[in-house]
Design a protein around this motif. Structure first.
Motif, PDB file in Angstrom:
ATOM      1  N   GLU B 132       0.809  -1.219   0.000  1.00 42.62           N
ATOM      2  CA  GLU B 132       0.000   0.000   0.000  1.00 42.62           C
ATOM      3  C   GLU B 132       0.840   1.266   0.000  1.00 42.62           C
ATOM      4  O   GLU B 132       0.335   2.339  -0.304  1.00 42.62           O
ATOM      5  CB  GLU B 132      -0.903   0.021   1.232  1.00 42.62           C
ATOM      6  CG  GLU B 132      -1.918  -1.124   1.250  1.00 42.62           C
ATOM      7  CD  GLU B 132      -2.788  -1.027   2.493  1.00 42.62           C
ATOM      8  OE1 GLU B 132      -4.001  -0.736   2.342  1.00 42.62           O
ATOM      9  OE2 GLU B 132      -2.255  -1.235   3.591  1.00 42.62           O
ATOM     10  N   GLU B 253       2.180   6.859  -0.188  1.00 45.60           N
ATOM     11  CA  GLU B 253       0.996   6.009  -0.339  1.00 45.60           C
ATOM     12  C   GLU B 253       0.806   5.722  -1.813  1.00 45.60           C
ATOM     13  O   GLU B 253       0.751   6.642  -2.630  1.00 45.60           O
ATOM     14  CB  GLU B 253      -0.245   6.714   0.213  1.00 45.60           C
ATOM     15  CG  GLU B 253      -0.235   6.779   1.721  1.00 45.60           C
ATOM     16  CD  GLU B 253      -1.502   7.433   2.261  1.00 45.60           C
ATOM     17  OE1 GLU B 253      -2.558   7.360   1.581  1.00 45.60           O
ATOM     18  OE2 GLU B 253      -1.420   8.021   3.349  1.00 45.60           O
ATOM     19  N   VAL B 259      -3.302  -0.495  -6.189  1.00 50.17           N
ATOM     20  CA  VAL B 259      -3.224  -1.435  -5.058  1.00 50.17           C
ATOM     21  C   VAL B 259      -4.367  -2.447  -5.159  1.00 50.17           C
ATOM     22  O   VAL B 259      -4.158  -3.666  -5.015  1.00 50.17           O
ATOM     23  CB  VAL B 259      -3.271  -0.664  -3.717  1.00 50.17           C
ATOM     24  CG1 VAL B 259      -3.347  -1.642  -2.542  1.00 50.17           C
ATOM     25  CG2 VAL B 259      -2.053   0.253  -3.579  1.00 50.17           C
ATOM     26  N   ARG B 275      -2.384  -7.028   2.704  1.00 46.59           N
ATOM     27  CA  ARG B 275      -1.987  -5.636   2.467  1.00 46.59           C
ATOM     28  C   ARG B 275      -0.933  -5.255   3.492  1.00 46.59           C
ATOM     29  O   ARG B 275      -1.041  -5.609   4.662  1.00 46.59           O
ATOM     30  CB  ARG B 275      -3.200  -4.718   2.590  1.00 46.59           C
ATOM     31  CG  ARG B 275      -4.141  -4.847   1.407  1.00 46.59           C
ATOM     32  CD  ARG B 275      -5.304  -3.893   1.493  1.00 46.59           C
ATOM     33  NE  ARG B 275      -6.072  -3.941   0.253  1.00 46.59           N
ATOM     34  CZ  ARG B 275      -6.290  -2.874  -0.530  1.00 46.59           C
ATOM     35  NH1 ARG B 275      -5.832  -1.682  -0.190  1.00 46.59           N
ATOM     36  NH2 ARG B 275      -6.979  -3.002  -1.652  1.00 46.59           N
ATOM     37  N   SER B 294       2.130   0.736  -7.938  1.00 49.45           N
ATOM     38  CA  SER B 294       1.969  -0.170  -6.796  1.00 49.45           C
ATOM     39  C   SER B 294       3.094  -1.190  -6.833  1.00 49.45           C
ATOM     40  O   SER B 294       3.939  -1.177  -7.740  1.00 49.45           O
ATOM     41  CB  SER B 294       0.615  -0.882  -6.823  1.00 49.45           C
ATOM     42  OG  SER B 294       0.545  -1.731  -7.947  1.00 49.45           O
TER      43      SER B 294
END
Lengths: 336, 336
Positions: B132, B253, B259, B275, B294
């Protein structure tokens, strides 16, 4: 008074090198200039590897000279840094002399002039330290082996960090000196981490612990506490701990007659004196095994030693050299 | 389902090298073998100096690629060990390419496959880590300067020992991580004493502190406590303390859509997922500045990384490569 009919030693300036040896040569020159022939011969000695920083133990040359270590064992000593062999290095630099070790004969007496290497004489305003003996020395090399791991992804609880273990030992060594108090000193001067990278928990740490005390019993207490400390740290962080003794010398007491002689001569020459132990190891402690021995200390500016700024005031150098001259003159008489 | 009409990636054996790059090449080969032409082109990227161990900061290549650091400033970075210039070293090894930096255009999306480099996936028996974001990273180089002195003659109370100061900081960094708790990690991986000799109180100590957290506020707290710790230690032992930031990246992030896509694809292929944040820095965090990004994690055996024993089971490597393949297939559609 033997010295009354000769010049005293006058140093032309600084002794930019080994004080004991250069002052010894000044003494010889002074005697020759005055035409004095002593009853007993005087020899200036300079021993290999007094510091022991590359080849342990320290004072290795004088140790071998007095028969405390076999010559072949000494020549086989390996350097901590690059593994070089002492015998090969002596041959390479032309210092592998032919004289037998141990020596065929030992001196009638031995006296060594040295800077204090500490702050006591300067702080007290005293010119001559009358050295009664030498602290015992214990050098231990410690290897702590843990597990190398990624500094970002390895939770703290899952680490086996020998760098942390080493740091706890450094802090613990200082706690041991505080507990034992007084003259106990302890130093971690060398510490190396592997692989020594910013983002890697170290795989291993190697460091040295230098413990010294004038009392053998207290020194043994300090060594025992170090062993307990290492066991606790290794257990706490799941480390493998291995130790190796690099040097171990018991405290040495110099010959009382020689100590008295240094004090008497210094006071006769008008100097302030203080009886004291030596905190550092010296070749004199090896010679003390085979003949009456003592030492003369002069002040170190700022107490500094093992430091490029190490220095001693010229009047103090001259004072020390003259005490050396007159101690040698008295002790070289046939009747002494 | 895009992947239904092509072979999955089959690894011939271990990936003896960079997993992300080799798996990327496997994906390309698999697509070519299947005769698939994607709507959007797929590029395999390999960035210079991801680790930053010699030339700080880490991820320097991708940072320059996305315009976060000027090319000339990067080429002028000097190595911590020997002072070599990065630009000269790249030219010397033939890696000084002609492509403009920052890049003339950025990708439609970026995905990076990597080993976890930590113990979590293996401990849980999970195959795919859905990443994440990335922990924030703070690297500080610290110089403590005291006074070199003789280990035998200098009373403990008169010392200014930067080795002891450094050890207290190492212990203190671990105390900070315990206080902040949770995901806070802190590491002293590099530590050098000068002159690093058994019988000399060090003149100076240089070491690095690596602090990481997923929450920028907590990371700033850790940095503040480190500053306070250094001030206390410097004051206690009369040391001069200087610090230099070697790297500072805020937590990152990743794009929620990317993600979700990694998680959906991994589950569709029958893998267990979790995650998680990345504890390590990755080039993906630089690409996240310029496009949806990601990462895919596969388990590290024993949680090991930055260690010669680093390894990942072959089925896990294949699982990761197939998640990469299908994420790329979905994302390379004109409609994606």
């Amino acid at each position: 008074m033997t010295g009354s009919h000769i010049d005293t030693v006058r140093t032309g300036g600084r002794f930019d090198g080994n004080l004991g040896v250069l002052a010894g040569l000044e003494v010889i020159e002074t005697l020759e200039r005055a035409g004095i022939v002593t009853d007993r011969p005087i020899t200036v000695a300079f021993f290999t590897d007094e510091e022991g920083a590359r080849f342990a133990p320290d004072m290795l040359g004088s140790l071998v000279h007095v028969g405390g270590m076999a010559l072949e064992a000494a020549l086989d000593v390996r350097a901590a840094d690059d593994g070089a062999r002492l015998g090969d290095e002596l041959a390479r630099i032309g210092y592998a002399g032919p004289a037998p070790c141990p020596a065929a004969a030992f001196p009638h007496a031995f006296v060594e002039l040295h800077i204090e290497q500490g702050p006591v004489l300067e702080a007290e305003g005293t010119t001559i330290g009358v050295v009664e003996g030498v602290q015992g020395i214990s050098w231990t090399e410690v290897d702590l082996v843990g597990r190398s791991a990624h500094a970002g992804t390895t939770p703290m609880a899952l680490r086996r960090d020998p760098g942390l273990g080493a740091a706890e030992v450094v802090v613990g060594v200082h706690a041991i000196t505080a507990e034992l108090g007084g003259a106990q000193v302890g130093t971690v001067g060398r510490l190396d981490l592997v692989p020594n990278l910013v983002n890697v928990v170290p795989a291993s740490a190697r460091f040295t612990v230098d413990l010294r005390h004038t009392d053998e019993q207290v020194l043994q207490q300090a060594e025992e506490r170090l062993r307990e400390l290492l066991a606790r740290v290794a257990d706490r962080h799941e480390l493998d701990a291995r130790t190796r003794s690099l040097a171990r010398f018991e405290p040495v007491e110099f010959d009382p007659g020689m100590v008295d002689l240094v004090e008497r001569v210094a006071q006769r020459l008008g100097h302030t004196t203080r009886r004291m132990p030596s905190g550092a190891g010296h070749d004199a402690q090896m010679l003390a095994r085979v003949c009456p021995t003592s030492m003369i200390f002069v002040p170190s500016i700022g107490g500094l030693s093992h430091n490029l700024a190490e220095d001693t005031a010229v009047p103090d150098l001259e004072a020390g050299a003259n005490v050396l001259l007159h101690v040698l003159l008295e002790r070289s008489r046939a009747s002494a």
